[in-house]
Motif scaffolding. Structure first.
Motif, short mmCIF file in Angstrom:
data_model
loop_
_atom_site.label_atom_id
_atom_site.label_comp_id
_atom_site.label_asym_id
_atom_site.label_seq_id
_atom_site.Cartn_x
_atom_site.Cartn_y
_atom_site.Cartn_z
N TYR A 216 22.07 27.88 21.47
CA TYR A 216 21.53 27.77 20.11
C TYR A 216 20.17 28.44 20.00
CZ TYR A 216 19.58 25.53 15.95
OH TYR A 216 18.98 25.29 14.74
N GLU A 217 19.27 28.12 20.93
CA GLU A 217 17.95 28.73 20.89
C GLU A 217 18.02 30.24 21.10
OE1 GLU A 217 15.27 27.31 20.08
OE2 GLU A 217 15.94 25.22 20.03
N CYS A 231 24.45 31.69 10.80
CA CYS A 231 25.29 30.64 10.22
C CYS A 231 25.61 29.65 11.33
CB CYS A 231 26.56 31.23 9.62
SG CYS A 231 27.71 29.98 8.99
N VAL A 232 25.10 28.44 11.21
CA VAL A 232 25.30 27.41 12.23
C VAL A 232 26.36 26.44 11.73
CG1 VAL A 232 24.21 25.59 13.59
CG2 VAL A 232 22.93 27.66 13.01
N SER A 278 21.71 18.84 20.15
CA SER A 278 20.32 19.24 19.98
C SER A 278 20.14 20.02 18.68
CB SER A 278 19.87 20.08 21.17
OG SER A 278 18.57 20.57 20.99
N ALA A 279 21.09 20.91 18.36
CA ALA A 279 21.01 21.66 17.11
C ALA A 279 21.12 20.73 15.91
CB ALA A 279 22.11 22.72 17.06
N LYS A 282 17.80 19.02 15.32
CA LYS A 282 16.79 19.89 14.75
C LYS A 282 17.08 20.24 13.29
CE LYS A 282 15.79 21.89 19.26
NZ LYS A 282 15.85 23.08 20.13
N LEU A 283 18.38 20.33 12.96
CA LEU A 283 18.75 20.66 11.59
C LEU A 283 18.93 19.42 10.71
CD1 LEU A 283 21.34 23.51 12.32
CD2 LEU A 283 19.02 23.76 11.43
N GLN A 284 18.75 18.22 11.31
CA GLN A 284 18.83 16.96 10.58
C GLN A 284 20.21 16.80 9.93
OE1 GLN A 284 15.53 16.82 7.86
NE2 GLN A 284 14.01 17.20 9.47
N ALA A 285 21.24 17.12 10.70
CA ALA A 285 22.61 16.96 10.22
C ALA A 285 23.00 15.49 10.29
CB ALA A 285 23.56 17.82 11.05
#
Length: 593
Positions: A216-217, A231-232, A278-279, A282-285
């Protein structure tokens, strides 16, 4: 479960109490994906981040979560009126958390039947449909769930197996021409950028976005470096809408074509895996499936800031889409995402990214120009250095050659001086022998005319000398007389040495011993004696009498010829006696008659 440690077994038992039992293997997988944090595992299972779980031990402090700038100024237009707001979804999730254990108990028989059918369908290789009640308990499908060590590559392979589709990056397709793409099943790289011209429907296979297989990073750094849109896509198998999202949205040809033609970097994963979790943090999903678009945007500065210096762009979350993909107006449906991309994201972001890429290309051209200039400068400096070094080497070589020539000339001069000195010494010694020979060997002339041998000698200077020799005279006597004629006139006979320069005194015998000791008698004498007619050389030999030589038996005439060395050293000599008899040799000739 015997392989678990005591603390891991304690965490597992606490999770059982919270969820009213369930599948232990699934619980272990969830706990291992969140590093055995019971609270995070419960949040992951119930799909909420605000669940209150009593009687939980205090977990260690969690590390700060990296956050992004969120730009949702265009976000409201993408939500359907039928979609609940985030606050409504949070309320629904809290209600579901309270009623979930009871519903799971009532749905337990259905899970048994579902697992049996899933097993049979799996053996027959028939896709098994998802049911709404399947997410209410810890059921486990036939195919084992990946461990927390799984990554994007494993998730993409499982996605292809589950949907029967293939990533568009595995096709021989050019960007902007995805309406005529072909599947190349022999390709082993999920992100290969090779191209062709066949329709994707020729073999009946569906297409997936070109997922990148990096972390991801790493994907975000690549988008930041290349000025691209990211696009994640995040999913969770515990949510009922994920299966439909995979089948309808991710395999939609228009959605896949839009992503591919606009060179949008696609990254995805399951939140069960550490990288995707982790993604999501960070994206507050909070709800899945989850889709976010990220790109570089100008950094927002406070209104009170008076700095005129432009700030560097930063990665910004352009929009977030989460929830159901059905109906077509759902937030994660293909139609909604494509419309959002074409109407808002691309018109808004692409010009800014193009300016960044143009600036990057300009900087790259400047860098290449500077490198070329630096290379030309270094090449010129290297050539100048080589030229200077060559000139210095030539000067050193010239100086060395001059020095060597001077040394050779000096050595040659010293050699000549030494040779001249040695020659002078040898000539002085030879002159001493001549003078001693004149005194000890030649002596006075033989006076008996009846028995004497008269020999007329033509000297090298052109003069003639007549000498009377006794009958016992030898070639040594003749050569000694001629040798005495070569003594310069300034050497007086009265000053001639009494003893020889070398050896012992002994007259003619001592002279012959000295000559024999030399390597060449001709070099010792320095001249040749020949008969006047016929012209025959009379070489010197020890002990040969003149009377034994047939042409000189009754007297005769000889000619003396100097060798070069003696001619040079005696160029200025003159005879010492018998000058009055040089014109008369005592013989009658036709001219005298």
């Amino acid at each position: 479960m015997e392989h678990l440690s005591e603390s891991q077994q304690q965490a597992l038992s606490q999770l059982r109490e919270i969820t009213n039992g369930g599948d232990d293997e699934v619980a272990v997988g969830v706990l291992s994906s969140v590093e055995w944090d019971v609270q995070r595992a419960a949040e992951m299972i119930f799909g909420t981040a605000s669940t209150s779980t009593p009687n939980l031990p205090s977990s260690p402090p969690r590390r700060p979560i990296e956050t992004f700038d969120v730009d949702d100024s265009y976000q409201g237009t993408t939500n359907s009126p039928e979609e609940p707001t985030i606050r409504e979804r949070d309320t629904t999730s809290s209600l579901l958390t309270l009623t979930r254990p009871l519903v799971s108990l009532l749905a337990f028989p259905f899970h048994i039947i579902s697992n049996v059918l899933r097993f049979i369908f799996g053996i027959l290789r028939i896709p098994f449909p998802q049911f709404r009640f399947s997410g209410l308990n810890f059921y486990r499908p036939l195919r084992p769930r990946p461990s927390s060590a799984g990554g994007p590559d494993r998730w993409v392979r499982e996605l292809e197996e589950e949907t029967g589709a293939v990533c568009i990056g595995r096709l021989k397709t050019s960007r902007g021409a995805t309406s005529s793409v072909a599947v190349d099943s022999s390709s082993s790289s999920l992100t290969a950028r090779t191209y062709g011209t066949t329709s994707p429907n020729d073999d009946g296979r569906k297409l997936l976005p070109d997922f990148t297989l990096g972390g991801y990073e790493e994907t975000l750094k690549s988008c930041q470096r290349d000025a691209k849109i990211a696009c994640v896509i995040l999913v969770s198998e515990e949510h009922d809408d994920v299966a439909e999202f995979k089948r309808s949205t991710l395999t939609d040809l228009t959605f896949v074509k839009t992503l591919y033609d606009n060179d949008i970097v696609v990254w995805g994963g399951d939140v069960r895996h550490r990288e995707a979790w982790s993604a999501a943090e960070k994206l507050q999903a909070t709800t899945y499936p989850f889709v976010a678009f990220i790109a570089l945007q100008p950094r927002r500065s406070p209104a009170s800031s008076s700095s005129s210096r432009p700030s560097s762009p930063t990665l910004t979350v352009l929009s977030r889409h989460q929830g159901r993909c059905v109906p077509a107006t759902g937030p994660t449906s293909a139609a909604t995402l494509v419309d959002h991309l074409e109407r808002q994201v691309l018109p808004r972001v692409k010009p800014f990214l193009e300016r960044i890429r143009a600036s990057q290309r300009e900087r790259e051209r400047d860098r290449m120009l500077r490198e070329e200039q630096d290379r030309a400068f270094h090449d010129a400096a290297r050539r100048d250095k080589q030229r200077i070094e060559a000139k210095m080497a030539a000067e050193r070589a010239q100086i060395e050659a001059t020095r060597k020539a001077e040394e050779d000339a000096l050595a040659e001069q010293r050699r000549r001086e030494t040779e001249a000195e040695n020659t002078k010494k040898r000539e002085a010694t030879r002159m001493d022998w001549r003078r001693w020979t004149r005194r000890a060997v030649v002596g006075p002339e033989y006076s008996d005319p009846k028995t004497s041998l008269r020999v007329a000698i033509r000297l090298p200077s052109g003069g003639r000398v007549i000498r009377s020799f006794p009958p016992s005279a030898t070639l040594t006597s003749l050569y000694s007389f001629v040798d005495a004629q070569l003594i310069p006139s300034h050497f007086s006979p009265n000053d001639d040495p009494i003893s020889p320069p070398e050896g012992v005194a002994g007259g003619e015998e001592a002279l012959e011993q000295q000559i024999v000791s030399m390597s060449d008698a001709a070099d010792w004498w320095g001249f040749d004696v020949t008969l006047a007619y016929p012209r025959t050389e009379i070489p010197w030999k020890s002990g040969i009498r003149l009377s034994d030589i047939q042409p000189l038996k009754g007297g005769g005439q000889v000619v003396v010829e100097l060798r070069n060395s003696v001619r040079r050293s005696l160029a200025d000599r003159s005879p010492t006696h018998n000058t009055a008899a040089q014109d008369d040799d005592g013989y009658d000739t036709e001219d005298s008659e």
